[in-house]
Design a protein around this motif. Structure first.
Motif, PDB file in Angstrom:
ATOM      1  N   VAL A   1       0.719  -1.277  -0.071  1.00  0.00           N
ATOM      2  CA  VAL A   1      -0.514   0.022   0.296  1.00  0.00           C
ATOM      3  C   VAL A   1       1.272   1.242  -0.254  1.00  0.00           C
ATOM      4  O   VAL A   1       0.819   2.243  -0.614  1.00  0.00           O
ATOM      5  CB  VAL A   1      -0.641   0.009   1.171  1.00  0.00           C
ATOM      6  CG1 VAL A   1      -1.993   1.077   1.823  1.00  0.00           C
ATOM      7  CG2 VAL A   1      -1.659  -1.307   1.234  1.00  0.00           C
ATOM      8  N   GLY A   2       1.871   1.441   0.705  1.00  0.00           N
ATOM      9  CA  GLY A   2       2.647   2.871   1.190  1.00  0.00           C
ATOM     10  C   GLY A   2       2.915   3.129   2.963  1.00  0.00           C
ATOM     11  O   GLY A   2       3.224   1.161   3.593  1.00  0.00           O
ATOM     12  N   GLY A   3       3.425   3.755   3.288  1.00  0.00           N
ATOM     13  CA  GLY A   3       4.005   4.192   3.840  1.00  0.00           C
ATOM     14  C   GLY A   3       3.171   3.764   5.108  1.00  0.00           C
ATOM     15  O   GLY A   3       1.841   4.207   4.721  1.00  0.00           O
ATOM     16  N   SER A   4       3.274   4.827   6.522  1.00  0.00           N
ATOM     17  CA  SER A   4       2.456   4.764   7.387  1.00  0.00           C
ATOM     18  C   SER A   4       1.181   5.272   6.821  1.00  0.00           C
ATOM     19  O   SER A   4       0.036   4.901   7.730  1.00  0.00           O
ATOM     20  CB  SER A   4       2.610   5.214   8.476  1.00  0.00           C
ATOM     21  OG  SER A   4       4.241   4.198   9.320  1.00  0.00           O
ATOM     22  N   THR A   5       1.197   6.368   6.647  1.00  0.00           N
ATOM     23  CA  THR A   5      -0.501   7.676   6.724  1.00  0.00           C
ATOM     24  C   THR A   5      -0.848   7.028   5.100  1.00  0.00           C
ATOM     25  O   THR A   5      -2.101   7.214   5.267  1.00  0.00           O
ATOM     26  CB  THR A   5       0.590   8.977   6.046  1.00  0.00           C
ATOM     27  OG1 THR A   5       1.467   8.641   4.770  1.00  0.00           O
ATOM     28  CG2 THR A   5       1.095   9.431   6.968  1.00  0.00           C
ATOM     29  N   GLU A   6      -0.235   6.598   4.325  1.00  0.00           N
ATOM     30  CA  GLU A   6      -1.074   5.226   3.401  1.00  0.00           C
ATOM     31  C   GLU A   6      -1.937   4.670   3.500  1.00  0.00           C
ATOM     32  O   GLU A   6      -3.014   4.316   3.156  1.00  0.00           O
ATOM     33  CB  GLU A   6      -0.036   5.644   2.131  1.00  0.00           C
ATOM     34  CG  GLU A   6       0.886   6.473   1.011  1.00  0.00           C
ATOM     35  CD  GLU A   6       1.751   7.266   2.299  1.00  0.00           C
ATOM     36  OE1 GLU A   6       2.627   8.110   1.044  1.00  0.00           O
ATOM     37  OE2 GLU A   6       2.012   6.641   2.493  1.00  0.00           O
ATOM     38  N   ARG A   7      -1.486   3.259   4.656  1.00  0.00           N
ATOM     39  CA  ARG A   7      -1.718   2.432   4.597  1.00  0.00           C
ATOM     40  C   ARG A   7      -2.941   3.370   5.833  1.00  0.00           C
ATOM     41  O   ARG A   7      -3.807   2.701   5.760  1.00  0.00           O
ATOM     42  CB  ARG A   7      -1.229   1.772   5.897  1.00  0.00           C
ATOM     43  CG  ARG A   7       0.522   0.895   5.096  1.00  0.00           C
ATOM     44  CD  ARG A   7       1.216   0.305   5.832  1.00  0.00           C
ATOM     45  NE  ARG A   7       1.545  -0.145   6.590  1.00  0.00           N
ATOM     46  CZ  ARG A   7       3.066   0.269   6.838  1.00  0.00           C
ATOM     47  NH1 ARG A   7       3.507   0.769   5.753  1.00  0.00           N
ATOM     48  NH2 ARG A   7       3.320   0.853   7.796  1.00  0.00           N
ATOM     49  N   ALA A   8      -2.917   4.323   6.282  1.00  0.00           N
ATOM     50  CA  ALA A   8      -3.607   4.411   7.850  1.00  0.00           C
ATOM     51  C   ALA A   8      -5.113   5.186   6.810  1.00  0.00           C
ATOM     52  O   ALA A   8      -6.140   4.981   6.406  1.00  0.00           O
ATOM     53  CB  ALA A   8      -3.301   5.819   8.129  1.00  0.00           C
ATOM     54  N   ALA A   9      -4.851   6.358   5.521  1.00  0.00           N
ATOM     55  CA  ALA A   9      -5.584   6.118   4.323  1.00  0.00           C
ATOM     56  C   ALA A   9      -6.428   4.921   4.244  1.00  0.00           C
ATOM     57  O   ALA A   9      -7.745   5.160   3.854  1.00  0.00           O
ATOM     58  CB  ALA A   9      -4.703   7.595   3.635  1.00  0.00           C
ATOM     59  N   ALA A  10      -5.421   3.584   3.421  1.00  0.00           N
ATOM     60  CA  ALA A  10      -6.471   2.733   3.239  1.00  0.00           C
ATOM     61  C   ALA A  10      -7.139   2.389   4.161  1.00  0.00           C
ATOM     62  O   ALA A  10      -8.077   1.493   3.296  1.00  0.00           O
ATOM     63  CB  ALA A  10      -5.159   1.943   2.307  1.00  0.00           C
ATOM     64  N   PHE A  11      -6.821   2.384   4.943  1.00  0.00           N
ATOM     65  CA  PHE A  11      -7.678   1.474   6.291  1.00  0.00           C
ATOM     66  C   PHE A  11      -8.642   2.472   5.862  1.00  0.00           C
ATOM     67  O   PHE A  11     -10.119   1.284   6.428  1.00  0.00           O
ATOM     68  CB  PHE A  11      -6.643   1.707   7.939  1.00  0.00           C
ATOM     69  CG  PHE A  11      -7.875   1.346   8.957  1.00  0.00           C
ATOM     70  CD1 PHE A  11      -7.596  -0.362   8.803  1.00  0.00           C
ATOM     71  CD2 PHE A  11      -8.117   1.754   9.747  1.00  0.00           C
ATOM     72  CE1 PHE A  11      -8.167  -0.993  10.153  1.00  0.00           C
ATOM     73  CE2 PHE A  11      -8.836   1.578  10.689  1.00  0.00           C
ATOM     74  CZ  PHE A  11      -8.816   0.269  11.252  1.00  0.00           C
TER      75      PHE A  11
END
Length: 333
Positions: free
Chosen positions: A165-175
């Motif tokens: 998915v990507g970095g931590s913030t990208e994972r939070a966004a996908a979540f």
């Protein structure tokens, strides 16, 4: 025509200042460095830059942000950067593939991750067939995801999917958007989901034994180390000073983390700072048990391959700095 004394004096002062500045500039050795995440665990790299510790040790450092260990390792091998943040898992995988790469210091030898899942997921069984988001295959988040899934008694890929998915913030966004059912998260990142209901299903802190893992480390190629040993040593010295600053100057450090991560959420900053400050090692040696686990994982993907701890790690510079009293001197400040 006689030159007035005041003009001579001013000219002399200017010349001295110019020479001093020029010598200072010439004395700074250029080095390209890379860190792989904007979270607090990578703070040792950008705190050293922000507070001038690279400069203090004679380095004109260009610090690049290259997301994920796998990409950083590729940049090292290509010669695009000289030293980079890398995890033991990424370095072991690269070595198995034939890369001439070595860990020279490790600042954080534990993997402080938790598995954040949607609030509706109440058990391991509820995760079956769903996707967990990571940055990249072979990255620290990938290692964490697999360890956490196994900690739940399940098999990664077979029972729980792993999605880049990507970095931590990208994972939070996908979540938030429901693209993934969960993601492995360093402490504090969950506070960036902006009110999205969640639960922590498992954490590495829940494991029966500490999860030894060379997580935030300095890696380079053996060829660069042999040719620029003193440069590598000075980078490590700058990092040791940065770790000391991080651990002892909380408010200033949080401001630096906020600046680089571009996050102002106080709950996140406090949780992220506390976790990293606690886990940063005073003497940045590389954990042997952690590396050996990653070697085992890497060679399992290439039957017949032989790889030892000594093939991946050169701790001689850290031991030199410890023996010389440099580390004790820094921590007496």
């Amino acid at each position: 025509m006689k030159i007035p004394p005041v003009v001579l004096l001013c000219g002399t002062i200017f010349l001295i200042a110019y020479i001093a500045l020029t010598e200072g500039a010439l004395g700074q050795e250029k080095v390209r460095l890379a860190h792989s995440a904007l979270e607090s665990s990578n703070g040792v790299w950008y705190v050293a830059q922000d507070r001038g510790f690279y400069k203090k040790h004679g380095l004109d450092a260009e610090l690049l942000f290259i997301p994920s260990t796998t990409t950083s390792v590729s940049s090292l091998v290509a010669g695009d950067v000289h030293l980079a943040n890398a995890s033991g898992g990424g370095v072991a995988s690269a070595a198995v593939a034939g890369a001439d790469i070595v860990l020279v210091a490790c600042y954080l030898n534990s993997l402080p991750y938790e598995l954040v899942v949607q609030e509706s997921i109440k058990s391991a069984e509820d995760l079956k067939g769903k996707a967990i988001g990571i940055s990249r295959i072979g990255s620290a988040s990938d290692v964490a995801a697999r360890a956490l899934i196994r900690g739940l008694g399940m098999e990664p890929e077979k029972q729980v999917l792993i999605m880049q998915v990507g970095g931590s913030t990208e994972r939070a966004a996908a979540f938030r958007t429901g693209k993934i059912a969960g993601f492995p998260s360093p402490p504090g990142i969950i506070h960036l989901t902006q009110g999205m209901p969640f639960r922590i299903l498992i954490s590495t802190a829940d494991f029966p034994k500490p999860f030894d893992f060379p997580y935030i480390c300095a890696a380079t190629t053996r060829s660069y180390l042999s040719r620029h040993r003193d440069t590598v040593k000075r980078v490590i010295m700058a990092h040791i000073e940065a770790m000391h600053f991080f651990k002892t100057r909380k408010d200033e450090t949080k401001k630096i983390v906020s600046k680089y991560s571009r996050q102002t959420n106080e709950t996140y900053l406090e949780a992220a700072y506390t976790a990293s400050a606690k886990l940063y090692d005073r003497v940045p040696l590389v954990t042997r048990p952690g590396v050996e686990v990653q070697i085992k994982e890497a060679v399992s993907r290439k039957p017949g391959m032989q790889l030892r701890f000594e093939d991946l790690v050169d701790e001689s510079l850290v031991r030199e700095l410890e023996k010389s009293g440099f580390i004790d001197k820094v921590y007496r400040q």
